[in-house]
Design a protein around this motif. Structure first.
Motif, PDB file in Angstrom:
ATOM      1  N   UNK A   1      69.387   9.356  40.186  1.00 20.03           N
ATOM      2  CA  UNK A   1      69.599  10.781  39.930  1.00 20.03           C
ATOM      3  C   UNK A   1      68.438  11.581  40.501  1.00 20.03           C
ATOM      4  N   UNK A   2      68.775  12.602  41.272  1.00 18.77           N
ATOM      5  CA  UNK A   2      67.772  13.525  41.791  1.00 18.77           C
ATOM      6  C   UNK A   2      68.154  14.934  41.359  1.00 18.77           C
ATOM      7  N   UNK A   3      67.309  15.540  40.526  1.00 17.68           N
ATOM      8  CA  UNK A   3      67.559  16.898  40.041  1.00 17.68           C
ATOM      9  C   UNK A   3      66.519  17.836  40.630  1.00 17.68           C
ATOM     10  N   UNK A   4      66.981  18.969  41.138  1.00 19.82           N
ATOM     11  CA  UNK A   4      66.077  19.913  41.790  1.00 19.82           C
ATOM     12  C   UNK A   4      65.366  20.827  40.808  1.00 19.82           C
ATOM     13  N   UNK A   5      65.963  21.034  39.644  1.00 20.21           N
ATOM     14  CA  UNK A   5      65.378  21.897  38.619  1.00 20.21           C
ATOM     15  C   UNK A   5      65.704  21.279  37.266  1.00 20.21           C
ATOM     16  N   UNK A   6      64.666  20.946  36.504  1.00 12.95           N
ATOM     17  CA  UNK A   6      64.865  20.291  35.211  1.00 12.95           C
ATOM     18  C   UNK A   6      64.466  21.241  34.084  1.00 12.95           C
TER      19      UNK A   6
ATOM     20  N   UNK B   1      77.278  15.359  44.404  1.00 10.34           N
ATOM     21  CA  UNK B   1      76.506  16.588  44.162  1.00 10.34           C
ATOM     22  C   UNK B   1      77.209  17.387  43.069  1.00 10.34           C
ATOM     23  N   UNK B   2      76.426  17.932  42.136  1.00  9.23           N
ATOM     24  CA  UNK B   2      77.002  18.826  41.132  1.00  9.23           C
ATOM     25  C   UNK B   2      76.004  19.923  40.795  1.00  9.23           C
ATOM     26  N   UNK B   3      76.532  21.029  40.278  1.00  5.42           N
ATOM     27  CA  UNK B   3      75.667  22.166  39.974  1.00  5.42           C
ATOM     28  C   UNK B   3      74.823  21.916  38.727  1.00  5.42           C
ATOM     29  N   UNK B   4      75.425  21.335  37.684  1.00  4.23           N
ATOM     30  CA  UNK B   4      74.721  21.118  36.420  1.00  4.23           C
ATOM     31  C   UNK B   4      74.846  19.679  35.966  1.00  4.23           C
TER      32      UNK B   4
ATOM     33  N   UNK C   1      73.068  10.608  42.930  1.00  4.70           N
ATOM     34  CA  UNK C   1      73.621  11.812  42.319  1.00  4.70           C
ATOM     35  C   UNK C   1      72.605  12.929  42.544  1.00  4.70           C
ATOM     36  N   UNK C   2      73.039  14.010  43.182  1.00  6.26           N
ATOM     37  CA  UNK C   2      72.184  15.171  43.390  1.00  6.26           C
ATOM     38  C   UNK C   2      72.611  16.289  42.458  1.00  6.26           C
ATOM     39  N   UNK C   3      71.693  16.741  41.633  1.00  3.69           N
ATOM     40  CA  UNK C   3      71.981  17.769  40.629  1.00  3.69           C
ATOM     41  C   UNK C   3      71.130  19.000  40.937  1.00  3.69           C
ATOM     42  N   UNK C   4      71.749  20.170  40.902  1.00  2.40           N
ATOM     43  CA  UNK C   4      70.990  21.395  41.134  1.00  2.40           C
ATOM     44  C   UNK C   4      70.156  21.728  39.897  1.00  2.40           C
ATOM     45  N   UNK C   5      70.786  21.838  38.726  1.00  2.00           N
ATOM     46  CA  UNK C   5      70.064  22.156  37.487  1.00  2.00           C
ATOM     47  C   UNK C   5      70.400  21.096  36.439  1.00  2.00           C
ATOM     48  N   UNK C   6      69.376  20.420  35.965  1.00  2.00           N
ATOM     49  CA  UNK C   6      69.536  19.410  34.915  1.00  2.00           C
ATOM     50  C   UNK C   6      69.046  19.971  33.591  1.00  2.00           C
ATOM     51  N   UNK C   7      69.886  19.856  32.575  1.00  2.00           N
ATOM     52  CA  UNK C   7      69.447  20.172  31.219  1.00  2.00           C
ATOM     53  C   UNK C   7      68.926  18.860  30.629  1.00  2.00           C
ATOM     54  N   UNK C   8      67.627  18.653  30.776  1.00  2.00           N
ATOM     55  CA  UNK C   8      67.004  17.374  30.428  1.00  2.00           C
ATOM     56  C   UNK C   8      67.040  17.063  28.942  1.00  2.00           C
TER      57      UNK C   8
END
Length: 193
Positions: free
Chosen positions: A172-177, A123-126, A150-157
């Motif tokens: 990869x699973x990102x909650x906010x892209x 898990x990571x924040x960004x 990999x769980x990501x809170x905010x992804x800079x796509x």
């Protein structure tokens, strides 16, 4: 995750076209309710994967990781950016470059807490360039454990992190892209003109 997107829109500050400041709720001051929901969302996404450990890096990933660990009812383990004097046994280690801080750290995890039978959710924040997640995955490999995802809170796509992780065979699973930070504005994936 709608609540997370709302927080990013309301409280996120675009520093420039590559940096989004979210320290008011994610990585300096923590919105505990939001982190609870983040952890629950990761649980819902990975609950059938037999997760035995949540792994993150100090310090910004700890809040979402601990909440995910609570929902999975498993330990949360974080890679330390310096080997403490109390760590007398073996360690797994990796070099990780921080995009935001533009520094490289050797991070360590005690071999007491990660082993070959572990199924790990990182898990990571960004997610920017993917260096933190790739480094943590290297630590998992050293332990002969398995990275489940990999769980990501905010992804800079708009940066290459996801591509690099997927090329490494990671889910990869990102909650906010975030699609763009152009024009001093956050644009989410799916909201592009």
């Amino acid at each position: 995750m709608d609540l997370l997107k709302q927080k990013v829109e309301a409280d996120g500050v675009v520093i420039d076209e590559k940096i989004l400041k979210v320290d008011g709720f994610l990585n300096h001051q923590i919105d505990a309710r939001l982190m609870h929901d983040v952890g629950q969302t990761f649980y819902e996404q990975f609950k059938d994967e037999g997760i035995t450990k949540i792994l993150t890096i100090e310090a910004s990933g700890i809040a979402p990781a601990i909440m995910a660990a609570m929902h999975f009812d498993v330990p949360c383990l974080f890679a330390k950016k310096a080997k403490p004097s109390t760590l007398k046994k073996g360690v797994y280690q990796a070099e990780i470059h921080s995009f935001t801080k533009n520094t490289t750290s050797t991070v360590v995890v005690s071999d007491e807490f990660l082993g070959e039978n572990d199924r790990v959710l990182i898990i990571d924040d960004f997610l920017a360039n993917g260096d933190a997640s790739l480094g943590l995955n290297e630590i998992v490999k050293q332990a002969k454990a398995t990275t489940v995802g990999i769980g990501i809170v905010v992804e800079k796509s708009f940066q290459p992190g996801r591509e690099r992780l997927e090329e490494a065979g990671l889910t990869v699973s990102s909650l906010c892209k975030v699609a763009s930070l152009s024009g001093n504005k956050v644009t989410f994936v799916g909201d592009e003109a």
